[in-house]
Write a protein that holds these residues in place. Structure first.
Motif, PDB file in Angstrom:
ATOM      1  N   GLY A 173       0.798  -1.227   0.000  1.00  0.00           N
ATOM      2  CA  GLY A 173       0.000   0.000   0.000  1.00  0.00           C
ATOM      3  C   GLY A 173       0.825   1.268   0.000  1.00  0.00           C
ATOM      4  O   GLY A 173       0.274   2.369   0.014  1.00  0.00           O
ATOM      5  N   GLY A 202      -5.229  -0.424  -6.669  1.00  0.00           N
ATOM      6  CA  GLY A 202      -4.312  -0.448  -5.523  1.00  0.00           C
ATOM      7  C   GLY A 202      -3.063   0.370  -5.812  1.00  0.00           C
ATOM      8  O   GLY A 202      -2.568   1.107  -4.943  1.00  0.00           O
ATOM      9  N   ALA A 206      -1.859   3.692  -3.893  1.00  0.00           N
ATOM     10  CA  ALA A 206      -0.595   3.648  -3.144  1.00  0.00           C
ATOM     11  C   ALA A 206       0.460   4.588  -3.732  1.00  0.00           C
ATOM     12  O   ALA A 206       1.136   5.307  -3.009  1.00  0.00           O
ATOM     13  CB  ALA A 206      -0.060   2.219  -3.139  1.00  0.00           C
TER      14      ALA A 206
END
Ligand SMILES: NC(=O)c1ccc[n+]([C@@H]2O[C@H](COP(=O)([O-])OP(=O)(O)OC[C@H]3O[C@@H](n4cnc5c(N)ncnc54)[C@H](OP(=O)(O)O)[C@@H]3O)[C@@H](O)[C@H]2O)c1
Length: 368
Positions: A173, A202, A206
């Protein structure tokens, strides 16, 4: 083979000429041509972009006269023998009166392969195919074009950068530096080749990537595809990502399984000027992996450089949707329990892999 004292120099120059079309010729291949008289290169050409004249035609036009008797033309790819957006190049060669043609690799289309050479031979032209090592090099250059022509489908390439113990992030992350400058420069060049790039939500959350190719002063932006089933990257809690707020916002498309009716996130996409494309869902509500190929076909994009992350990579690999792999491996070792693992790649065998050392990082790439 006709006698050319510096034939390796000619092949090298031809490769440079073809490379001038890097990333600009889709859906066409990169092609170079040069005309030689008395051992000297007297005219050159390359294919600049789809719809523009082919390399041979450019070389003849740059010559501005008829080639002399004994002249030869070197072409990086077998000349086309059919009418496309432009007339067949075999016609231009025949009409030029040139009597020697050296071709570096054959047309990958099984229906046309060898026909161009046959037509030239039937017109009394001496035709030579380059040695196998040269054929391999020039064929490989157009791996995207070749795949599309042979399979009728776009090429989906996966790029993964991992540490020596197979990690893609030091902490899930969060962004991590896996490779060093030489490898990152190399990745920029590959980004520049592909007309589209894709990542999962994701990675957008991130890393907040821009997904542009930054080479010297040039900033080039491919079509940017974000795979985001629930439109999480458009949540009001998330500050607008670079993909949705930079100067290339109109190059960004979000592939989502959310209905495009009236949700707050759909509204936010509209406010930001980001396009949404509704795609088929798998049983977990995520994008069905085959949807990526379907979207590329619909958008007439012959390839995509998929930069992960690991969840998206894993599902595309499991669904056999990855055709080509770029695997960067650094000597780093992330031993934290929070580190995020790459998909297991060792059991995927690449055909004719190419290896390169980029500083301390190693790149292996090839067809899966
Ligand atoms: N080293 C590298 O090469 C590299 C490259 C990229 C990212 N990263 C790192 O990876 C981390 C992010 O990992 P990640 O796995 O969360 O990123 P990701 O693969 O980019 O995104 C995963 C998300 O994509 C969405 N998705 C939609 N359809 C999917 C499908 N069919 N299969 C899988 N996912 C689908 C899912 O969210 P929804 O269900 O909400 O749609 C899923 O949570 C970050 O730390 C980043 O820095 C490393």
């Amino acid at each position: 083979m006709p006698d050319f004292p510096q034939i390796d120099v000619l092949y090298a120059r031809l490769f440079e000429l073809a490379l001038k079309g890097w990333g600009n010729t889709h859906p066409n291949p990169m092609v170079g041509a040069l005309i030689v008289e008395g051992g000297e290169v007297i005219a050159e050409g390359y294919h600049e972009r789809a719809g523009s004249p082919h390399a041979e035609v450019v070389a003849f036009s740059n010559l501005e006269r008829k080639p002399e008797e004994g002249a030869s033309i070197f072409i990086s790819l077998e000349p086309c023998s059919t009418h496309g957006q432009t007339p067949p190049c075999t016609n231009a060669i025949i009409q030029s009166g040139i009597k020697r043609v050296i071709v570096c690799c054959l047309d990958p289309n099984p229906e046309h392969s060898g026909h161009g050479l046959e037509i030239l031979k039937n017109h009394g032209i001496e035709v030579t195919l380059a040695p196998e090592s040269i054929q391999t090099r020039f064929t490989r250059l157009n791996f995207i074009f070749n795949h599309q022509i042979k399979s009728g489908n776009p090429l989906i390439a996966l790029k993964i950068a991992e540490t020596s113990n197979g990690m893609v992030a030091e902490r899930a992350g969060y962004p991590s530096r896996i490779t060093e400058v030489e490898a990152r420069v190399d990745m920029m060049n590959w980004r520049r080749l592909f007309p589209a790039i894709c990542v999962g939500s994701g990675t957008v959350l991130a890393d907040n990537p821009s997904l542009t190719a930054r080479i010297g002063r040039e900033i080039w932006c491919p079509v940017r595809l974000v795979i985001d089933s629930k439109l999480s990257t458009l949540s009001r809690d998330v500050t607008p990502r670079k993909l949705y707020s930079d100067q290339f916002t109109d190059h960004t498309l979000i592939l989502t399984t959310t209905s495009l009716k009236n949700s707050q996130r759909v509204q936010r996409a509209e406010e930001l000027g980001v396009q949404l494309v509704e795609v088929a869902a798998d049983k977990n509500g995520r994008m069905l992996p085959t949807s990526l190929r379907a979207v590329l076909n619909k958008l007439k994009l012959n390839s995509v450089f998929c930069e992960g992350g690991p969840s998206l990579a894993q599902s595309l690999l499991e669904a056999n949707e990855i055709n080509y792999l770029f695997r960067y491996r650094s000597p780093k070792f992330f031993d934290s329990p929070d580190a995020l693992a790459a998909p297991e790649l060792d059991h995927y065998k690449l055909s004719d892999p190419v290896q390169a050392m980029l500083g301390k990082d190693r790149l292996t790439h090839g067809f899966l």
